[in-house]
Design a protein around this motif. Structure first.
Motif, PDB file in Angstrom:
ATOM      1  N   GLU A  28       0.831  -1.198   0.000  1.00 20.80           N
ATOM      2  CA  GLU A  28       0.000   0.000   0.000  1.00 20.80           C
ATOM      3  C   GLU A  28       0.869   1.253   0.000  1.00 20.80           C
ATOM      4  O   GLU A  28       0.544   2.270   0.623  1.00 20.80           O
ATOM      5  N   LEU A  69      -6.484  -0.101  -1.875  1.00 21.51           N
ATOM      6  CA  LEU A  69      -7.227  -0.801  -2.918  1.00 21.51           C
ATOM      7  C   LEU A  69      -8.682  -0.357  -2.945  1.00 21.51           C
ATOM      8  O   LEU A  69      -9.322  -0.211  -1.892  1.00 21.51           O
ATOM      9  N   THR A  70      -9.187  -0.150  -4.126  1.00 21.38           N
ATOM     10  CA  THR A  70     -10.624   0.076  -4.287  1.00 21.38           C
ATOM     11  C   THR A  70     -11.329  -1.285  -4.284  1.00 21.38           C
ATOM     12  O   THR A  70     -10.694  -2.345  -4.214  1.00 21.38           O
ATOM     13  N   THR A  71     -12.654  -1.262  -4.359  1.00 21.47           N
ATOM     14  CA  THR A  71     -13.400  -2.521  -4.440  1.00 21.47           C
ATOM     15  C   THR A  71     -12.963  -3.318  -5.673  1.00 21.47           C
ATOM     16  O   THR A  71     -12.728  -4.530  -5.604  1.00 21.47           O
ATOM     17  N   ALA A  72     -12.821  -2.644  -6.809  1.00 21.73           N
ATOM     18  CA  ALA A  72     -12.344  -3.310  -8.026  1.00 21.73           C
ATOM     19  C   ALA A  72     -10.925  -3.824  -7.838  1.00 21.73           C
ATOM     20  O   ALA A  72     -10.572  -4.911  -8.311  1.00 21.73           O
ATOM     21  N   ARG A  74      -9.502  -4.850  -5.015  1.00 23.10           N
ATOM     22  CA  ARG A  74      -9.495  -6.064  -4.185  1.00 23.10           C
ATOM     23  C   ARG A  74      -9.915  -7.280  -5.008  1.00 23.10           C
ATOM     24  O   ARG A  74      -9.350  -8.367  -4.867  1.00 23.10           O
ATOM     25  N   THR A  75     -10.922  -7.092  -5.876  1.00 21.40           N
ATOM     26  CA  THR A  75     -11.365  -8.201  -6.733  1.00 21.40           C
ATOM     27  C   THR A  75     -10.240  -8.628  -7.671  1.00 21.40           C
ATOM     28  O   THR A  75      -9.966  -9.817  -7.840  1.00 21.40           O
TER      29      THR A  75
END
Length: 308
Positions: A28, A69-72, A74-75
């Protein structure tokens, strides 16, 4: 452009950047990630931005000098880690197979060589190479050559020795064929026979496409007749059983263990032998264990087949 071509292009764009993305996600922090990767921070920052542009989504939220990280993101991270882990396992597997001391040889051979010849070969080879592993495939000649061409086999023992521009072959030995007759057959009192004397007999043979079937047909033609075939099979010992049952005669290599119910006659004319050779794909690089086993096979020229 097809969907396959689109997917391939995307993969080519993404693959080199996956490990960089995962490293940034783990820290990060771009600076610390760049230090671990041994590349300039500016290079890593541009690569991450370009990755996001190629995907059309934001993978990181920038918060001062750190990133999250955004939600996308993390995926994408979960899939990227699985992909890199799979690549790592694949690399370990091929490296293990190429290891000189414990690698793997994919080796094909004829069914008729499986009971004695091949086990003895591997036993002798492993005296000096105890850790080498084998993936063994038994099949008829043409099927093995197709698997050789498809990259599934490194080497194969086959007969007749093929003559093909894409293969390298070496003749290793020859094996005498015998006329096998039922023990109560009129010829069973003989020890030797000219094949022409069996012209009126019913034959049991391997199916068309098998090397031994082709040799049988050729020898009979040389003796002046076409064999009258009553039964076709896929395995020599099955044919020997059919002969024992009185269903015909057969030209076969000698068995590792004598079978009751049959008599095996030496064929004096024509010369009834089959050549055994080793084949490999021309231009195909050998791993160290494959190269060692190839050298070993070539060193056995003239003494590959035990005399039974």
């Amino acid at each position: 452009m097809s969907r396959y071509e689109e997917d391939t292009n995307v993969t080519r764009l993404l693959a080199p950047r996956l490990s960089w993305f995962v490293t940034v996600a783990r820290h990060e922090h771009v600076t610390r990630a760049a230090h671990e990767l041994g590349i300039p921070q500016s290079t890593l920052s541009r690569a991450v931005v370009r990755l996001e542009q190629d995907l059309g989504v934001a993978l990181f939220a920038r918060i001062g000098r750190t990133v999250a990280l955004t939600t996308a993101g993390r995926t994408f991270l979960a899939s990227a880690e699985r992909a890199l882990a799979e690549i790592g396992r694949a690399a370990e597997s091929v490296q293990a197979d190429a290891d000189p001391a414990g690698g793997k040889v994919a080796f094909g051979f004829l069914h008729t060589l499986g009971s004695e010849t091949v086990p003895e070969l591997i036993r002798a080879f492993r005296v000096d190479h105890p850790g080498v592993r084998f993936s063994l495939v038994q099949n008829y000649g043409e099927a093995m050559l197709e698997r050789l061409r498809g990259g599934e086999l490194d080497l194969c023992l086959t007969s007749p020795v093929p003559d093909a521009p894409d293969l390298v072959t070496r003749r290793l030995d020859e094996q005498r064929l015998r006329l096998v007759v039922p023990e109560d057959h009129r010829l069973a009192v003989r020890k030797r026979i000219r094949l022409a004397e069996a012209a009126d007999e019913t034959f049991v043979t391997l199916e068309p496409g098998y090397g031994l079937r082709r040799i049988t047909d050729d020898l009979c033609a040389e003796a002046g007749f076409a064999p009258r075939v009553a039964f076709e099979g896929e395995e020599a010992e099955t044919l020997r059983g059919l002969v024992a049952a009185g269903l015909g005669v057969a030209l076969l290599p000698p068995p590792a263990v004598a079978r009751p119910g049959v008599v095996e006659l030496t064929v004096t004319a024509p010369r009834a032998v089959r050549e055994i050779g080793v084949a490999w794909l021309d231009g195909h690089p050998d791993t160290p264990p494959v190269a060692a086993f190839k050298r070993f096979l070539l060193s056995r020229r003239g003494r590959l087949i035990p005399e039974l």
